[in-house]
Write a protein that holds these residues in place. Structure first.
Motif, PDB file in Angstrom:
ATOM      1  N   HIS A 239      14.378  22.728   3.861  1.00 29.29           N
ATOM      2  CA  HIS A 239      13.916  21.633   4.497  1.00 29.29           C
ATOM      3  C   HIS A 239      14.611  20.799   5.282  1.00 29.29           C
TER       4      HIS A 239
ATOM      5  N   SER B  20      15.076  20.017   8.828  1.00 28.19           N
ATOM      6  CA  SER B  20      14.565  18.648   9.518  1.00 28.19           C
ATOM      7  C   SER B  20      15.800  18.142  10.458  1.00 28.19           C
TER       8      SER B  20
ATOM      9  N   LYS C 260       6.526  11.037  15.763  1.00 33.17           N
ATOM     10  CA  LYS C 260       5.364  10.392  14.909  1.00 33.17           C
ATOM     11  C   LYS C 260       4.587  11.692  14.517  1.00 33.17           C
ATOM     12  N   GLY C 261       3.696  11.581  13.519  1.00 32.31           N
ATOM     13  CA  GLY C 261       2.640  12.491  13.135  1.00 32.31           C
ATOM     14  C   GLY C 261       3.140  13.707  13.193  1.00 32.31           C
ATOM     15  N   ASN C 262       2.639  14.990  13.626  1.00 33.80           N
ATOM     16  CA  ASN C 262       2.820  16.355  13.566  1.00 33.80           C
ATOM     17  C   ASN C 262       4.064  16.441  14.169  1.00 33.80           C
ATOM     18  N   ARG C 263       4.610  15.520  15.071  1.00 32.64           N
ATOM     19  CA  ARG C 263       6.075  15.789  15.831  1.00 32.64           C
ATOM     20  C   ARG C 263       7.158  15.311  14.944  1.00 32.64           C
ATOM     21  N   ALA C 264       7.000  14.501  13.829  1.00 31.21           N
ATOM     22  CA  ALA C 264       7.991  13.897  12.846  1.00 31.21           C
ATOM     23  C   ALA C 264       8.881  15.248  12.489  1.00 31.21           C
TER      24      ALA C 264
ATOM     25  N   LYS D 146      10.411  15.871   9.607  1.00 35.38           N
ATOM     26  CA  LYS D 146      10.257  16.370   8.175  1.00 35.38           C
ATOM     27  C   LYS D 146       8.840  16.986   8.163  1.00 35.38           C
ATOM     28  N   LYS D 147       8.044  16.680   9.078  1.00 33.89           N
ATOM     29  CA  LYS D 147       6.736  17.407   9.179  1.00 33.89           C
ATOM     30  C   LYS D 147       6.726  18.587   9.728  1.00 33.89           C
ATOM     31  N   ARG D 148       7.281  18.629  11.019  1.00 35.43           N
ATOM     32  CA  ARG D 148       7.480  19.777  11.582  1.00 35.43           C
ATOM     33  C   ARG D 148       8.284  20.824  10.863  1.00 35.43           C
TER      34      ARG D 148
ATOM     35  N   ALA E 127       8.233  21.075   7.442  1.00 31.72           N
ATOM     36  CA  ALA E 127       7.749  21.560   6.321  1.00 31.72           C
ATOM     37  C   ALA E 127       6.730  22.634   6.710  1.00 31.72           C
ATOM     38  N   ASP E 128       6.097  22.336   8.136  1.00 31.06           N
ATOM     39  CA  ASP E 128       5.212  23.313   8.769  1.00 31.06           C
ATOM     40  C   ASP E 128       5.709  24.501   9.050  1.00 31.06           C
TER      41      ASP E 128
END
Length: 192
Positions: free
Chosen positions: A125, A129, A145-149, A151-153, A155-156
């Motif tokens: 991860h 990232s 931000k959000g789904n474009r972060a 770390k989030k991307r 993880a997805d």
């Protein structure tokens, strides 16, 4: 290519028959094409070595709106096979061939090698990232931000591609996932 050098370093660096044989074996280039690439490389890098600052200059030409330094750091580390802090012609042409000549699997494998920062055969991860952030920097993307972060991307992506359940991607998972998803392939391996 963007290499610069002082007049003192303008020496001719010839190719050995062993280097030509290796490059013919590992790439689809003919000896004539290898010599043409070599001539261009020496024109830009008269001392026969490409330094990280020179790679950054090259990338700036292609991505003038972005911050290329973070991405170049990882590309340079992946291409500098012998870890001597310089990219020689053989390393350079092998990478060019890996990203342009080979079939999709081999090109994705070359992209994986750039992302595997720790060189342990897996992308975790944190590595993903970091590379997503570097790719955003490269193209001048500021919406993180959000789904474009990153770390989030990351993880997805790992959740989607991780078949073994270890929360990491091995080379086979990465290749299979990118083959089956054109959006991921565009994000993770934009040159492929």
């Amino acid at each position: 290519m963007g290499c610069t050098s002082s007049k003192k370093s303008k020496i001719y660096i010839g190719l050995t028959t062993e280097q030509i044989a290796l490059l013919k074996e590992k790439t689809k280039f003919t000896e004539k094409e290898i010599r043409e690439w070599h001539s261009g490389f020496l024109k830009d890098c008269p001392n026969g070595k490409l330094h990280k600052s020179q790679l950054i200059s090259v990338y700036k030409q292609f991505y003038p709106q972005g911050n290329v330094k973070p991405f170049c750091k990882y590309v340079f580390a992946a291409v500098d096979i012998n870890n001597d802090g310089k990219i020689d012609f053989v390393e350079y042409l092998l990478q060019i061939a890996a990203l342009t000549q080979r079939d999709l699997n081999k090109r994705l494998a070359a992209a994986f090698d750039i992302y595997d920062i720790s060189r342990d055969g897996e992308i975790d991860h944190k590595e993903l990232s970091t590379l997503i952030s570097a790719l955003y920097d490269l193209v001048g993307e500021h919406d993180r931000k959000g789904n474009r972060a990153p770390k989030k991307r990351a993880a997805d992506i790992i959740a989607k591609l991780d078949m073994s359940g270890d929360k990491k991607l091995n080379k086979q998972e990465f290749i299979a996932g990118c083959q089956n998803d054109s959006v991921l392939r565009r994000i993770l391996a934009p040159t492929v």
